[in-house]
Every structure is written in C-alpha cells, then in structure tokens.
Write an enzyme that holds these catalytic residues in place. Structure first.
Site, PDB file in Angstrom:
ATOM      1  N   GLU A 148       8.077 -14.778 -10.748  1.00  0.00           N
ATOM      2  CA  GLU A 148       7.324 -13.568 -10.401  1.00  0.00           C
ATOM      3  C   GLU A 148       6.953 -12.748 -11.632  1.00  0.00           C
ATOM      4  OE1 GLU A 148       9.165 -10.609  -7.858  1.00  0.00           O
ATOM      5  OE2 GLU A 148      11.131 -11.011  -8.685  1.00  0.00           O
ATOM      6  N   HIS A 151      19.120 -36.819  -6.999  1.00  0.00           N
ATOM      7  CA  HIS A 151      18.377 -37.231  -5.800  1.00  0.00           C
ATOM      8  C   HIS A 151      16.872 -36.975  -5.964  1.00  0.00           C
ATOM      9  CE1 HIS A 151      22.106 -38.015  -3.746  1.00  0.00           C
ATOM     10  NE2 HIS A 151      22.547 -36.822  -4.122  1.00  0.00           N
ATOM     11  N   ARG A 161       3.891  -0.179  -4.852  1.00  0.00           N
ATOM     12  CA  ARG A 161       3.639  -0.754  -3.533  1.00  0.00           C
ATOM     13  C   ARG A 161       2.351  -1.564  -3.467  1.00  0.00           C
ATOM     14  NH1 ARG A 161       6.886   1.671   0.305  1.00  0.00           N
ATOM     15  NH2 ARG A 161       5.537   0.876   1.936  1.00  0.00           N
ATOM     16  N   TRP A 195      -2.647  -2.728  -1.710  1.00  0.00           N
ATOM     17  CA  TRP A 195      -2.345  -4.149  -1.857  1.00  0.00           C
ATOM     18  C   TRP A 195      -3.260  -4.828  -0.834  1.00  0.00           C
ATOM     19  CZ3 TRP A 195      -0.451  -8.271   1.088  1.00  0.00           C
ATOM     20  CH2 TRP A 195      -0.021  -9.386   0.357  1.00  0.00           C
ATOM     21  N   LYS A 253      12.999 -14.861 -10.441  1.00  0.00           N
ATOM     22  CA  LYS A 253      12.687 -13.799 -11.412  1.00  0.00           C
ATOM     23  C   LYS A 253      11.651 -14.290 -12.421  1.00  0.00           C
ATOM     24  CE  LYS A 253      14.071 -10.639  -9.974  1.00  0.00           C
ATOM     25  NZ  LYS A 253      14.718 -10.838  -8.761  1.00  0.00           N
ATOM     26  N   CYS A 297       0.830  -1.184   0.000  1.00  0.00           N
ATOM     27  CA  CYS A 297       0.000   0.000   0.000  1.00  0.00           C
ATOM     28  C   CYS A 297       0.878   1.253   0.000  1.00  0.00           C
ATOM     29  CB  CYS A 297      -0.955   0.094   1.190  1.00  0.00           C
ATOM     30  SG  CYS A 297      -2.101  -1.268   1.282  1.00  0.00           S
ATOM     31  N   GLU A 341      17.799 -17.515  -7.828  1.00  0.00           N
ATOM     32  CA  GLU A 341      17.395 -16.148  -8.183  1.00  0.00           C
ATOM     33  C   GLU A 341      16.820 -16.106  -9.602  1.00  0.00           C
ATOM     34  OE1 GLU A 341      16.766 -13.551  -6.723  1.00  0.00           O
ATOM     35  OE2 GLU A 341      16.970 -11.909  -8.140  1.00  0.00           O
ATOM     36  N   LYS A 379       6.015  -4.236  -3.989  1.00  0.00           N
ATOM     37  CA  LYS A 379       7.458  -4.038  -3.856  1.00  0.00           C
ATOM     38  C   LYS A 379       7.922  -4.161  -2.417  1.00  0.00           C
ATOM     39  CE  LYS A 379      11.517  -2.715  -5.357  1.00  0.00           C
ATOM     40  NZ  LYS A 379      12.278  -3.770  -6.031  1.00  0.00           N
ATOM     41  N   ASN A 401      -1.983   1.641   5.743  1.00  0.00           N
ATOM     42  CA  ASN A 401      -1.111   0.571   5.272  1.00  0.00           C
ATOM     43  C   ASN A 401      -0.803  -0.290   6.488  1.00  0.00           C
ATOM     44  OD1 ASN A 401       0.886  -1.014   4.094  1.00  0.00           O
ATOM     45  ND2 ASN A 401       2.484   0.527   4.390  1.00  0.00           N
ATOM     46  N   GLY A 402      -0.972  -1.608   6.367  1.00  0.00           N
ATOM     47  CA  GLY A 402      -0.679  -2.487   7.496  1.00  0.00           C
ATOM     48  C   GLY A 402      -1.889  -3.330   7.845  1.00  0.00           C
TER      49      GLY A 402
HETATM   50  O1  M6R Z   1      12.881  -4.920   0.305  1.00  0.00           O
HETATM   51  P1  M6R Z   1      13.465  -6.270   0.559  1.00  0.00           P
HETATM   52  O2  M6R Z   1      14.810  -6.445  -0.077  1.00  0.00           O
HETATM   53  O3  M6R Z   1      13.481  -6.644   2.006  1.00  0.00           O
HETATM   54  O4  M6R Z   1      12.481  -7.275  -0.182  1.00  0.00           O
HETATM   55  C1  M6R Z   1      12.648  -8.654  -0.069  1.00  0.00           C
HETATM   56  C2  M6R Z   1      11.809  -9.392  -1.077  1.00  0.00           C
HETATM   57  O5  M6R Z   1      10.449  -9.120  -0.892  1.00  0.00           O
HETATM   58  C3  M6R Z   1      12.196  -9.022  -2.520  1.00  0.00           C
HETATM   59  O6  M6R Z   1      13.544  -9.258  -2.768  1.00  0.00           O
HETATM   60  C4  M6R Z   1      11.346  -9.844  -3.522  1.00  0.00           C
HETATM   61  O7  M6R Z   1      11.667 -11.184  -3.430  1.00  0.00           O
HETATM   62  C5  M6R Z   1      11.547  -9.314  -4.942  1.00  0.00           C
HETATM   63  N1  M6R Z   1      10.280  -9.030  -5.537  1.00  0.00           N
HETATM   64  C6  M6R Z   1      12.215 -10.292  -5.847  1.00  0.00           C
HETATM   65  O8  M6R Z   1      12.423  -9.755  -7.111  1.00  0.00           O
END
Ligand code: M6R
Length: 619
Positions: A495, A511, A27, A75, A492, A2, A488, A614, A101-102
């Site tokens: 998501e 395994h 956000r 969000w 990517k 949010c 990683e 984000k 927010n929260g």
């Molecule tokens: O702001 P942060 O680095 O703490 O965020 C952690 C994760 O939420 C963030 O890295 C998330 O996995 C990304 N969307 C990945 O691309």
C-alpha cells in the site's frame, strides 16, 4: 471514504470548512469542494486532485464571506476524479448544494425521472440527483430539513448527506444511513463532520447520530439549535459525549508524516490500551464488556471478522484464543463472511475488529452475525462509531486518532485488545489459572518498553529500506504468529511502496512460492523465539537456508540472543525476546518502519497512498 464538513456559526465558514477538510483528507483525496451561503445566494468552488488544488483555486477566485458552509474531500466511486464530478453538487438554479459520502444505489432510476421532468444533470455522480430532488421538495415543504427527510425516504444505499439552501442562510442539514456523521456543538456554533477530527480545534462536545436520522443545525440559539429526527420527522433521542483527545493529537507534531508520528506513538498506545483493565489483584477487569459471564461461559465458537490490517490482528488473535481458552476460533475476511452462509448461533461469539468503526464490510458482517443470534463484540478505536454502536459490547483500543492511511498503532492496540479478550475468556471460563493470567499481563505490560527499544534501533532498517528502493519484489515469511506478521509486512509495503510484496507461511514455500526466489530477491523472515516452540525455530532456520541456497537476500528478524540465524542472515534485525504469542507486538514494528522508509525513498506520498482511503465505507 470521502470527508464531509458542515458549519453554521459566526466564524468564516470557508476557513472552518477548509481546516476541517484538511483534517479529513485521509478519507479521500481525489477532489475537494466547498459551498458557502453569502449575500442571499450560494457560492461554490470545486477542483479535482488534492485539497491544495482547491485552495489555490480559492486564492485565484475567492468566494464571498459567509458564516454557513459545507465542504467535501472525495474518494471517487461514481464518475472519475474530475472537476465536474467533484462535490458539492448543485441544483439547476444554483440554490441548493449537497455533499455526499456513500453510494446511492437507485440513482440511475432517480436520474431518469429527473431528466423526464426537465432537470439537466452535468456529472456522472450518484450524488447530483440529491441536489435536484432537494430543490424539488424544498419548493413544496416546510424547509430544508423536511425536504431532506422526504428525499432520504426515496434513496437506497448508504449515504451521509450534508446540504445548504440559499433561502435558509442560517441552516445546515445532514442525514445518515450506514455512513458516518457526527455533530459538534460549540458556543453559538455547530458542526457536522464525518469524524470529530474536523472540528476538534473548536469543540470537544459531540453528538452521535443514529441510523436513518436527519439533523438540522440552526444559527439561532445553536445548542438548542440542533434538532435530530428520524426520516419520518419523529424526534430522535441523541447521545452527547466528550471527545477525550484534543487538537494536538490530530497534528503531525513535528514529524514529516502522520505515519511516522503514529509509529512513534505505539509505546504509549499499547500502554493506554492496558490502562484501567487490570485490577489491583492483577486479574483482568473488563466489566465494560457488558457481556454476562454466563454468556461467555457458554460460548462454543469464536469468529473474528475484519479487513486488511485488522484482519491480520484477528489471525494472530486466533492463536491466543485457541491456546488460552480451547474454544475453536475462525478468522474471516469481513467482505466474504456473510456470502458463505456461516454457521452461527446463540453460543457464537463474533469479534469485529475495526480501527475506524465504519468499515462497511465489517459492519455488514456483524449485522449478519447478529441476525443469526450471535453475540457481537467490537474491538474498535473510534468512540461513537457505527460498529461499536451496533455491537452487543465494545472494547475500545486507546490508540488515539490514527490519520495515516497505513494502519500502525491501531494494529498493535488491536492485538493488545485481542489478548485481553482471550485472557478474559480464559479467566471467566477457568481455562487459565489466575497466576498464569497475571504472568501474561506482566509480559504485556512490558511490551510498551520493548516497542520503545525497537524504535530506538531502527536506523539500519531505514538504510536497508532505502537501498532496496529499486527492487520489484519483496517477500515475507513467517510461521505460527509470525505468518500473519509476514502478511502485514507485505500489506504495508504494497500500500505504501506500490511494490509486489507477498507474505507466506514459511512451510508453504516448498508447495509453490519457492519458485519466486531468484538472485537477490529480498526475503524478510520473521523468526520465532528459539526458547518457545523450538521446533518452529529450527524449521524456519531450515527455510532460511533453502531460500538462501537459491539466491535470496535474507533479511532476518530475530530475537536478541538467537545466534543460530546469524550465519544465514544477509541483514539481521534484532527484536527483544518476548513470549511466543506476544512476538507480533515487537516484530511488526521494523516492518512498518521498513515500508514507510521504502515508500519515502520511492517518492510516494506516505500518508495518502494512491487509490486508498482511510475509512472504507463502501462494500
Ligand atoms: O478501520 P478498519 O480497521 O476497519 O480498516 C480496515 C482496513 O481497511 C485497514 O486496516 C487497511 O487495510 C489499512 N489501510 C492497512 O494499513
């Protein structure tokens, strides 16, 4: 999660708030809404879906002009993404509007109380109770700020709240507990926002708010018109700071997506994170850490806590920390950390990695660590955010604002920061010689140029990505530091492209996961340097042969000059040769480009993937 904006000044509040929301849409983008104070009343609009839906609504049904207003981009947590659940929420008389927010954990109880007193609540949100409580308190107290303090004392959970009341047309009030809120101070105007990006076009003067504080912005003599107290009304000390990037840093700058821009900014981001941290003699100068050398010398264990991409950076850091310092290092998902009762003490160094500095899981993990007596060092990209504020020390990455939900330049700079911390520990504890440290620093200094070179050769990766857009699964394999890179790469792709993607340690294939290999399944393999640990290289070449024999389509990421992989690569992506431990800094880049292009080919929204936000400020 949010995004929140509040404004009081002399400009059109609606324009300022909408422009701010645009900057905060990363956000959350389930719904958006605004409220302005005008003509002695309060007018509001809200709409499910992206901000564009709200803007369309405002064209069809304009709000009156006013110079005080608030806005929200959501969000969803409590209640689905509908018009009715969108913020702002109003009281029954329509005099108070609030955005949030929260999560308010005791909202059910408060809602029941309000219903008993005759309030009618229309949404499924936890937020709406706050509008009603504020309206009740306002009628019996000295103004909206006091009403906010009284209400906050009754709330449990995490919240940023920003509210306006039609009877106080020159005032915006905000409050925060465990959720971000910053104040922007301009000439005769002031702002509240979840992130400075919302007001950076107007002012670079900001004020950090502490936990459990209420801020009141008044039009009359703003500047002096910013008053901060705790929830009991006691004046609070405030820390002002200057935001060291400007509005252009938060624009797309000609790129189609923020993600593309942020990928392209990586050479500079990596160089900036090194800047000023290397003395003339080539030794590291991390005085900003403020952790006495005596404490670092006594550290008997390092624990890294982080989430998502930052967690992957931590997994890579473990290899460097253990290799260069010989201190045992654990890496843990922040969301799991405190629930397993980790063994920590006065000699533990906990490193919390976070781009946003607001990730609730990471924040809770670091609080737990501090309660156990550990020293906490934050590696963070966002000045003044909660995680560095609550840590014993911070090493800022200097990636500049990262807007795309998928983390790219933050990842590379987190890695650089982790390498610096590892080397610094080695320097302070004498486990690395000065000339060894200087040699690694020289290699790190070269990385910016190497990343630049990788970026110049990405066209075949884009073509390949487009050709795979109808695949259902992509697998990623790596060994040693290439294993977290594989994780990683898979994250990517998940998501952004919404595809089944998994990363594996190549040695684990036999395994179980090798059963996933069938005809033409794309498998991306990150190959370690043949020059470093050649045993690793030989083993992964065998792994490539094993999967190819079972029909996989191999996409091999290997350093220039590695000819051994050529016969087994259906697609070969070259990266510059680097020392083994630093390879993730170049190997991650093609995977970012691959995911971005594949998502685009599938018609997905690259900067705002579905269901994500984000900054994840709920547990
Ligand atoms: O702001 P942060 O680095 O703490 O965020 C952690 C994760 O939420 C963030 O890295 C998330 O996995 C990304 N969307 C990945 O691309």
């Amino acid at each position: 999660m949010c995004g929140i904006v509040g404004y009081v000044g002399s400009q059109s509040a609606l324009d300022v708030v909408l422009a701010g929301l645009k900057r905060l849409e990363y956000r959350g983008y389930d719904s958006a809404g605004v409220a302005v104070l005008a003509d002695g009343g309060l007018a509001s609009a809200r709409k499910a879906g992206k901000l564009a839906n709200l803007e369309k609504e405002l064209v069809e049904r304009p709000l009156p002009a006013g110079a005080t207003g608030i806005g929200h981009t959501r969000w969803a947590t409590h209640g689905g993404p509908t018009d009715v659940n969108a913020h702002p929420h109003l009281d029954n008389a329509g005099r108070v509007a609030v955005v949030h927010n929260g999560i308010i954990e005791n909202f059910a109880e408060l809602r029941a109380e309000l219903a008993e007193r005759g309030h009618v609540l229309e949404s499924e949100t936890d937020t709406e109770v706050v509008a009603h409580l504020l309206a009740e308190e306002f009628s019996g107290c000295a103004g909206l700020a006091e009403a906010m303090r009284l209400v906050c004392r009754r709330l449990e959970g995490a919240f940023t709240l920003v509210a306006v009341h039609a009877d106080e047309p020159d005032v915006v009030v905000g409050a925060r507990r465990n959720s971000p809120l910053v104040v922007g101070v301009g000439e005769d105007e002031a702002f509240l926002a979840s992130d400075v990006a919302a007001f950076i076009a107007h002012t670079r003067s900001a004020i950090e708010l502490g936990q459990d504080q209420v801020v009141e912005l008044r039009r009359d003599g703003v500047g002096d018109g910013v008053t901060v107290t705790d929830f009991d009304g006691r004046p609070a000390e405030v820390r002002s700071y200057h935001v060291d990037w400007d509005a252009s840093a938060a624009e797309k700058g000609g790129y189609d997506y923020f993600m593309l821009k942020e990928i392209a900014e990586q050479p500079k981001a990596v160089a900036d994170t090194l800047l000023g941290r290397i003395g003339v003699d080539g030794a590291l100068t991390l005085d900003e850490l403020r952790i006495p050398a005596a404490v670092l010398k006594e550290v008997d264990k390092v624990v890294i806590v982080a989430c998502g991409t930052a967690f992957h950076a931590g997994l890579i850091a473990k290899y460097a920390i253990e290799h260069w310092t010989r201190i045992p290092c654990e890496v843990e998902l922040a969301s799991e950390f405190r629930y397993r009762d980790p063994i920590l003490g006065g000699r533990s160094l906990v490193i919390a990695i976070s781009q946003s500095g607001e990730t609730m899981d990471t924040l809770m993990a670091l609080r737990h660590a501090r309660d156990q007596g550990a020293t906490v060092l934050a590696i963070c990209n966002t000045n003044g955010s909660t995680i560095p504020r609550e840590s014993d020390a911070v090493l800022y990455t200097h990636a500049g604002p990262e807007v795309a939900v998928a983390s790219t330049k933050a990842f590379l700079t987190q890695l650089v920061a982790c390498y610096l911390v590892a080397l610094y520990l080695g320097q302070v504890r004498g486990t690395k010689w000065g000339d060894e440290i200087r040699a690694v620093i020289r290699d790190l200094a070269d990385i910016s140029g190497e990343v630049e070179r990788v970026l110049e050769t990405m066209e075949p990766v884009r073509t390949l990505a487009r050709s795979l857009s109808d695949k259902r699964t992509v697998l990623f394999l790596g060994r040693h530091v290439g294993y977290p890179v594989a994780l990683e790469g898979a994250l990517k792709l998940k998501e952004l492209a919404y595809m089944h993607a998994e990363g594996f340690a190549a040695g684990e294939l036999k395994h179980g996961p090798i059963a996933l290999i069938e005809d033409d399944v794309p498998v991306v393999v990150i190959v370690p340097s043949p020059k470093g640990r050649s045993v690793l290289h030989d083993k992964i070449v065998s792994n490539i042969q094993e999967i190819r024999a079972r029909g996989a389509r191999t996409i091999v990421i290997a350093e220039e000059g590695d000819e051994a992989v050529v016969p087994y690569a259906d697609h070969l992506v070259r990266i510059p040769a680097t020392p083994t431990l630093l390879q993730p800094l170049v190997a991650a880049v093609p995977l970012q480009v691959f995911a971005c292009e594949l998502a685009t080919a599938r018609g997905n929204e690259v900067d705002q993937p579905r269901n994500l936000a984000k900054s994840v400020t709920v547990e």
